[in-house]
Design an enzyme around this catalytic site. Structure first.
Site, mmCIF file in Angstrom:
data_model
loop_
_atom_site.group_PDB
_atom_site.id
_atom_site.type_symbol
_atom_site.label_atom_id
_atom_site.label_comp_id
_atom_site.label_asym_id
_atom_site.label_seq_id
_atom_site.Cartn_x
_atom_site.Cartn_y
_atom_site.Cartn_z
ATOM 1 N N GLU A 130 -12.566 32.687 31.659
ATOM 2 C CA GLU A 130 -11.129 32.063 31.613
ATOM 3 C C GLU A 130 -11.645 31.355 29.634
ATOM 4 O OE1 GLU A 130 -8.177 30.084 33.508
ATOM 5 O OE2 GLU A 130 -7.929 28.607 32.292
ATOM 6 N N ARG A 172 -0.032 24.434 42.624
ATOM 7 C CA ARG A 172 -0.131 25.505 41.581
ATOM 8 C C ARG A 172 0.691 26.599 42.254
ATOM 9 N NH1 ARG A 172 -4.610 24.878 38.124
ATOM 10 N NH2 ARG A 172 -5.257 22.875 37.601
ATOM 11 N N HIS A 200 -1.131 31.114 32.802
ATOM 12 C CA HIS A 200 -0.543 29.735 32.618
ATOM 13 C C HIS A 200 -0.499 29.605 31.513
ATOM 14 C CE1 HIS A 200 -2.541 30.075 36.417
ATOM 15 N NE2 HIS A 200 -2.125 30.821 36.868
ATOM 16 N N GLU A 256 -14.060 32.282 36.625
ATOM 17 C CA GLU A 256 -12.846 32.564 37.083
ATOM 18 C C GLU A 256 -13.007 32.742 38.619
ATOM 19 O OE1 GLU A 256 -9.778 31.278 38.079
ATOM 20 O OE2 GLU A 256 -9.327 30.535 36.075
#
Length: 470
Positions: free
Chosen positions: A220, A339, A269, A212
């Site tokens: 991740e 985002r 998320h 990440e």
């Protein structure tokens, strides 16, 4: 898997120990073990007794006896214990009334799924969390009355470019440049792959793994979407596997949202969709290819987001990540591809099956059973009440002039603020008896007494830097 099938698997695998697991109120997995001789098909109805007063946020000492009833569908062979061990997740039951325990997070998630079906809106809510984490080589911390400190370290940390490592070979990702360098800058490819393969061996579908953005081993691993309760179960296995694989390799994993200053925090998320049979409810001909129901669902999350944060961002540290002006989804708006909005509509695929909404504010410090349930209840409230989310915001929120940005509502800036919002806005959670007033009140009280106030009362190390010589 049925109880009979579990017993057959235990025999086939030579199981000697049965590990019973359940979630405590704040969100930590708890367990105890019994010899395989103690497990029979009747155990999946009768359960095992334990002391509920010793579990955080649960029973008083005068009503401590509780039962945990194993769910046969959750049985897996633990990959870490020396003795062959069958791990099974249980539901908590009152031994007197034999009713499901209201403060059992898994019970709340089961009720949320049942409530969805009762509304007629759909029969399955799919969740796909992207739980980020950090891999560190060393963690030290202490909090006493006369002093406190923390220190994390990693061979990847950009602050170690000058450290004597005999030899220091460099290749340490700079702040905010960890997305996606190949080795040798990425030093944890093999470790993440070990994590991925362990998850897959447990029957957990994984879509990808990668480094990440942050320096110092931020990473991740994405699981494929699953129904609410199944995904909440998997999230616990996910955390368990990652921590243990790292520990065995001499590293440590944390899901703490903001362990580093001035680098990216750790989010989760969460992709959400509702299906009715084989029909994806969120696919349609509205903005970004979603349905009217999807837009109403977004309206529900935006309306209740400040209260949702009490469950989706449930630590004081969560709000070190949710700071306006930085790369955090604090602005309560929605967009396709953008985002910087709290809710994004992913545009990777035009397939109706891929249509979903992505709630970007949550972080992985949450109790998945409670967080996913609260998200679903907000989504359903939006659909039921046809809540208009307003116009999408496709601009870069970080480039907006101050007067325009001031018109966009923001997520809470502190845990006590989100808890206050939950105290004011919780009717949508009470529908179908999914959350109870007792659960909400206990959550607010527990978080306030055990987390908010202890942090407020302690001097911060940086305050000495700012104020000691005044």
């Amino acid at each position: 898997m049925t109880p009979a099938q579990v017993m057959a698997m235990a025999k086939e695998k030579g199981v000697k120990i049965v590990d019973i697991r359940f979630m405590d109120f704040p969100g930590m997995w708890q367990h105890f073990s019994v010899p395989i001789s103690e497990l029979s098909e009747s155990s999946f109805d009768e359960g095992f007794g334990f002391d509920g007063s010793s579990i955080r946020g649960w029973q008083p000492i005068n009503a401590s006896d509780m039962l945990v009833v194993p769910d046969a569908a959750t049985a897996k062979i633990d990959p870490f214990f020396k003795a062959p061990t069958l791990a099974v997740i249980g539901n908590i039951v009152d031994p007197i009334t034999l009713e499901a325990y209201s403060r059992d997070p898994r019970n709340i998630a089961n009720k949320a799924e049942a409530y969805l079906k009762s509304t007629g809106i759909g029969d399955t809510a799919f969740f796909g969390p992207e739980a980020e984490f950090f891999i560190f080589d060393d963690i030290r911390y202490e909090s006493n009355r006369n002093g406190c400190f923390y220190a994390v370290d990693s061979v990847e940390g950009t602050w170690n470019t000058g450290r004597c490592e005999e030899p220091n070979l460099g290749y340490k990702p700079r702040h905010k440049e960890g997305y996606f360098p190949v080795p040798p800058s990425d030093k944890f490819q093999d470790l993440r792959s070990d994590m991925l393969l362990t998850l897959e061996a447990l029957g957990i579908d994984v879509e990808c793994q990668h480094h990440e953005v942050a320096t110092s081993g931020q990473a991740e691993i994405d699981m494929r979407f699953k129904p609410l309760v199944q995904m909440a179960d998997q999230l616990m296995w996910f955390k368990y596997v990652l921590k243990n694989v790292a520990y065995q390799a001499g590293h440590t994993v944390t899901f703490m949202p903001k362990p580093l200053f001035e680098d990216n925090g750790t989010g989760m998320h969460t992709h959400i969709s509702i299906w009715n049979g084989d029909k994806p409810l969120f696919a349609g001909d509205k903005y970004a290819g979603v349905s009217q129901e999807a837009l109403w669902a977004i309206g529900g999350i935006l309306k209740h987001c400040r209260a949702l944060c009490a469950f989706t961002n449930p630590t004081t540290n969560s709000y070190k990540r949710l700071v306006p002006g930085f790369e955090a989804p604090v602005n309560l708006a929605y967009s396709s591809r953008n985002r910087s909005a709290a809710i994004r509509i992913p545009m990777y695929s035009a397939s109706p099956k891929a249509k979903r909404i992505e709630f970007r504010t949550p972080d992985p410090s949450c109790n998945g059973y409670l967080a996913f349930s609260a998200m679903l209840m907000a989504v359903l409230d939006g659909i039921q009440n046809k809540l208009d989310p307003g116009d999408p915001l496709d601009k870069n929120l970080y480039d907006l002039p101050p007067e325009e940005l001031a018109e966009i509502p923001s997520a809470p800036g502190a845990l006590d603020v989100s808890l206050a919002a939950l105290a004011e806005d919780n009717e949508f959670l009470l529908k179908g008896d999914v959350f109870t007033k007792d659960v909400i009140d206990m959550w607010i009280d527990y978080k306030t007494e055990n987390e908010v106030n202890p942090v407020k009362l302690r001097p911060h190390p940086h305050e000495f830097h700012l104020y000691y010589d005044i």
